[in-house]
Design a protein around this motif. Structure first.
Motif, mmCIF file in Angstrom:
data_model
loop_
_atom_site.group_PDB
_atom_site.id
_atom_site.type_symbol
_atom_site.label_atom_id
_atom_site.label_comp_id
_atom_site.label_asym_id
_atom_site.label_seq_id
_atom_site.Cartn_x
_atom_site.Cartn_y
_atom_site.Cartn_z
ATOM 1 N N HIS A 1 -11.015 0.488 -0.243
ATOM 2 C CA HIS A 1 -11.066 -0.155 -1.562
ATOM 3 C C HIS A 1 -12.005 -1.361 -1.622
ATOM 4 O O HIS A 1 -11.808 -2.267 -2.447
ATOM 5 N N ASP B 1 -6.126 -1.604 1.404
ATOM 6 C CA ASP B 1 -6.506 -0.200 1.594
ATOM 7 C C ASP B 1 -7.951 -0.230 2.066
ATOM 8 O O ASP B 1 -8.830 -0.734 1.369
ATOM 9 N N ASP C 1 -3.214 6.299 3.977
ATOM 10 C CA ASP C 1 -3.472 6.794 2.619
ATOM 11 C C ASP C 1 -4.772 7.569 2.695
ATOM 12 O O ASP C 1 -5.846 6.971 2.689
ATOM 13 N N HIS D 1 -3.142 0.455 3.940
ATOM 14 C CA HIS D 1 -3.351 1.884 3.690
ATOM 15 C C HIS D 1 -4.559 2.229 4.535
ATOM 16 O O HIS D 1 -5.682 1.884 4.193
ATOM 17 N N GLU E 1 -1.801 -3.898 -4.429
ATOM 18 C CA GLU E 1 -2.955 -3.225 -3.811
ATOM 19 C C GLU E 1 -4.190 -3.405 -4.681
ATOM 20 O O GLU E 1 -4.158 -3.088 -5.871
HETATM 21 MN MN MN Z 1 -4.075 3.252 -1.210
#
Ligand code: MN
Ligand code: LRH
Length: 424
Positions: A251, A248, A323, A275, A213
């Motif tokens: 991010h 994600d 997430d 995520h 990730e």
């Molecule tokens: Mn995450």
């Protein structure tokens, strides 16, 4: 607390006529509506074990009541969500926040609730009580071999927990990086991290995957040692066929074209999965689809196009995980909204006329290409998603059920108002 099926049937009965009217209107224009509904029924999103309590920031955390105080209660909460929307049939555990003390008990509870164990998550971004060496200056990148060894062993422990539970993947998110120029030798940090990941990769069972990730910044604010999709893909390609890049949504640097990243990772066969969350500024971990619903639709549009181009199984060939962190909403209501947003974007992406889109792309007919996507995005598919839930034994309106049946109040009665969930 578990939800009785008859109560869901009573709820559905009260909404059925309105639903049937809306469903027939929506379904009238969809040729392969039953194929679409079956894909929605088969699609499940994993719920993060670390997001079942109230989250917070460094400025404060306003804890809610009736939160799950242990892994059993967290499993029950995920079971609650799954009973209502029939699309939350998996949980993603974070170690050591959710160490399963009694594997057989956890596994039989999961089976009873219809839950699978999705990717396991390691944690070398915090120092645990009694931990010998600190991760202040990183973990797998650390200049000190002993710290790297400690972090490698933790990841291998996490794999062992996952093997006992039937999980098939390890997600590694590293907070490693630097806060100031000159603090870190980028090459050595990359090479240390790669060598450490290779030891973890070697410990993976044959049928497991490792998800790398990436994140642009936080908690380091000058460099992150897995800072973007390119760096993550570099690690994944150097590690081997069981290594993939996990996206994600929160991010990325501002205005990153995430749907293009998704398309290219799929093309390379290196997309781990997601995520899901939403954000306006940084890694805000807000409700999925609450800020940029069109971006979420465009991401699913690339997913359906790219997965079909590779003959992938939509439901099982990628990791679908949420997430998020709930600072001001009830965690379970927030998660119900997030799963609904994901199902709506997936349903809309399934309705895109790909033959027509390919044609107009070949003709550089930019206007019609946009019309095809935006007409689909502006198509109300909520009744189609609800019909999938109805056929799959779920509630026609999970959020309305959660409120009307006072589920949070019942959880508070059972658990009291002081229980605090481990996690973010
Ligand atoms: Mn995450
Ligand atoms: C890092 C992250 C990672 C988890 C953590 C809880 O921001 O997205 O996936 O380990 O949140």
């Amino acid at each position: 607390m578990q939800i009785e099926k008859y109560k869901i049937e009573e709820h559905n009965q009260s909404l059925l006529s309105e639903h049937k009217r809306k469903y027939e209107f929506a379904a009238a224009d969809i040729k392969n509506v039953n194929t679409v509904i079956q894909k929605l029924i088969d699609f499940n999103v994993a719920i993060p074990s670390w997001a079942l309590g109230t989250g917070g920031t460094r400025f404060g955390r306003f804890s809610g009541a009736g939160e799950p105080g242990n892994l059993i209660e967290k499993m029950e909460d995920v079971g609650l969500l799954h009973a209502l929307n029939r699309s939350s049939g998996a949980v993603s555990l974070h170690i050591p926040w959710d160490i399963p003390e009694n594997y057989p008990a956890i596994k039989s509870l999961a089976a009873q609730l219809g839950l699978k164990f999705d990717a396991m998550n390691s944690n070398t971004f915090q120092d645990q009580k009694g931990q010998e060496l600190s991760y202040k200056f990183g973990s797998l990148q650390h200049v000190n071999k002993a710290v790297r060894k400690q972090a490698i062993e933790h990841n291998i422990d996490v794999i062992k927990h996952g093997v006992e539970l039937g999980s098939k993947a390890l997600t590694v998110w590293l907070s490693d990086g630097s806060c100031f120029p000159g603090q870190l030798n980028f090459r050595k940090a990359f090479q240390n991290t790669l060598a450490s990941l290779q030891e973890i990769y070697t410990a993976l069972p044959a049928d497991w995957k490792i998800f790398v990730e990436y994140k642009a910044y936080e908690p380091n604010f000058y460099s992150m040692t897995v800072g973007d999709w390119g760096q993550s893909l570099l690690y994944a390609n150097k590690l081997g066929s069981k290594a993939y890049t996990l996206v994600d949504l929160g991010h990325h640097l501002a205005n990153a074209n995430i749907e293009q990243i998704v398309s290219l990772l799929l093309m390379e066969g290196k997309l781990a999965g997601f995520h899901f969350n939403d954000s306006k500024y940084g890694d805000d971990d807000l409700t999925v689809g609450s800020i940029k619903p069109y971006q979420l639709f465009l991401i699913f549009n690339e997913l359906v196009e790219g997965m079909d181009a590779r003959g992938m199984d939509h439901a099982s060939d990628l990791g679908w995980m949420i997430d998020a962190s709930h600072n001001v909403k009830d965690p379970l209501e927030d998660l119900l909204q997030s799963v609904e947003a994901i199902m709506i974007s997936y349903a809309q992406a399934l309705l895109v006329d790909r033959t027509k889109l390919n044609e107009v792309q070949q003709d550089n007919d930019v206007v019609t290409a946009q019309e095809i996507l935006q007409n689909t995005f502006r198509t109300d598919v909520r009744a189609i998603v609800a019909e999938a839930r109805l056929r799959n034994g779920g509630a026609l309106n999970p959020l309305q059920y959660f409120r009307q049946m006072k589920v949070r109040e019942q959880l508070i009665k059972e658990r009291g108002s002081k229980t605090v969930a481990t996690g973010l």
